[in-house]
Design an enzyme around this catalytic site. Structure first.
Site, PDB file in Angstrom:
ATOM      1  N   TYR A   1       5.159 -42.055  16.867  1.00  0.00           N
ATOM      2  CA  TYR A   1       5.593 -40.584  17.635  1.00  0.00           C
ATOM      3  C   TYR A   1       4.602 -40.770  18.603  1.00  0.00           C
ATOM      4  O   TYR A   1       3.717 -42.303  18.642  1.00  0.00           O
ATOM      5  CB  TYR A   1       5.137 -40.007  17.348  1.00  0.00           C
TER       6      TYR A   1
ATOM      7  N   HIS B   1       1.599 -45.625  16.963  1.00  0.00           N
ATOM      8  CA  HIS B   1       2.585 -45.820  18.668  1.00  0.00           C
ATOM      9  C   HIS B   1       2.666 -46.779  18.927  1.00  0.00           C
ATOM     10  O   HIS B   1       2.731 -47.556  18.281  1.00  0.00           O
ATOM     11  CB  HIS B   1       1.024 -44.767  19.040  1.00  0.00           C
TER      12      HIS B   1
END
Ligand code: C5P
Length: 320
Positions: free
Chosen positions: A239, A287
């Site tokens: 994310y 990430h």
């Protein structure tokens, strides 16, 4: 008889090894080529196609009017599934948050010149401090340090993005911008300003926080979902990082955006400019650092932002 068995076993072992090796090479090739095609196709998009991702209708900040769809809520709650989360409990928490921080519902002004300052060690020796401070809005994030690094990172902070586990006290003029990754983050914000927070994330998040209550802002979880779906092309199990959120946030709220302090070290780790490398295989955590960096580069190549990549002496061409 025994030697025949040994030969068969050796042959089988060789076959298994050959199959494993071929499988690994094929997987590596497939993942490399799918990455290659991803970057290639992004690069080939024309400017209009690339900027179709920009959706002005998505509210960057939580203000009490931005209801989450169940689909978006389900995506958001899966980011950090450490608690029982329902859309109803989320709405209840938001309502009570608005009572504690009434200014949240005010629509923020649009800023003119914004600097987004990430925490990459490529800031070291950059002498970007003065340039960063010349912006109207300076967004820093998490534990990003200032003291002893002024020459390279500047001294001004108008906004600091953080989540409970990365929180720090702020002065009276800095906006605390919460990037909520779970309902508990919203609960923490409210309690840390009032009764003190005791709960699931207690050992990582401060009990109380000092900051100006009237300058608190909260990123809309719907905005995080938008950045993930639109700007990151839904890369699974990852994310958007605080830094990438900040860049897209600035794109939505500023007339001119300059980005500093983004980029992993030579081993692909997101180390920080104020720390010695702590973990060897830190990578970019949950990430997709490489893709985020590439998207920032693309925004710069398409003249939507200024991207100050590496330490380099300031020249007259910089937008002072
Ligand atoms: O590590 P932290 O999340 O506090 O850093 C803030 C942001 O700066 C990250 O979310 C990431 O987007 C960016 N960053 C980077 N390269 C680094 C360290 C951080 O791009 N080496």
């Amino acid at each position: 008889m025994i030697s025949c068995r040994v030969i068969i076993t050796k042959t089988m072992l060789k076959v298994v090894l050959a199959v494993l090796l071929t499988g690994t090479i094929t997987l590596l090739f497939l993942s490399y080529s799918s990455e290659y095609f991803l970057y290639q196709s992004l690069q080939e998009e024309d400017d209009a196609e690339f900027m179709r991702r920009f959706d002005e209708s998505v509210e960057p900040f939580l203000n009490g009017t931005n209801d989450l769809s169940l689909e978006v809520f389900d995506w958001w709650k899966a980011l950090q599934p450490i608690e029982e989360q329902t859309l109803d409990s989320y709405q209840t928490v938001v309502e009570s948050l608005l009572k504690t921080f009434p200014t949240i519902s005010k629509r923020p002004e649009r800023w003119r010149k914004c600097a987004v300052v990430g925490n990459s060690p490529n800031l070291k020796g950059s002498h970007y401090g003065r340039l960063i401070d010349s912006h109207d809005m300076v967004m820093r994030m998490n534990q990003g340090q200032i003291k002893s690094y002024e020459e390279d990172v500047g001294t001004k902070t108008t906004h600091r993005l953080m989540y409970p586990e990365s929180a720090q006290n702020l002065d009276d003029n800095t906006h605390l911008v919460l990037t909520p990754y779970k309902i508990m983050d919203l609960v923490w914000l409210q309690k840390a300003f009032t009764t003190g927070y005791v709960g699931t994330i207690r050992n990582l998040a401060p009990y109380k926080i000092q900051a100006n209550k009237n300058l608190v802002m909260v990123i809309n979880p719907g905005f995080i979902a938008y950045v993930y779906h639109t700007w990151m092309g839904k890369r699974e199990h990852k994310y958007p990082s605080t830094g990438f959120l900040a860049v897209i946030l600035a794109l939505h709220t500023c007339e001119e955006v300059s980005v500093f302090g983004f980029g992993a070290d030579s081993d692909g780790n997101w180390t920080h400019y104020w720390e010695k490398k702590k973990y060897k295989n830190l990578g970019t955590g949950l990430h997709y650092g490489k893709l985020e960096y590439f998207m920032i580069e693309q925004l710069a190549a398409r003249e939507k932002i200024y991207f100050f990549k590496k330490s380099s002496p300031i020249t007259k061409d910089l937008p002072m």
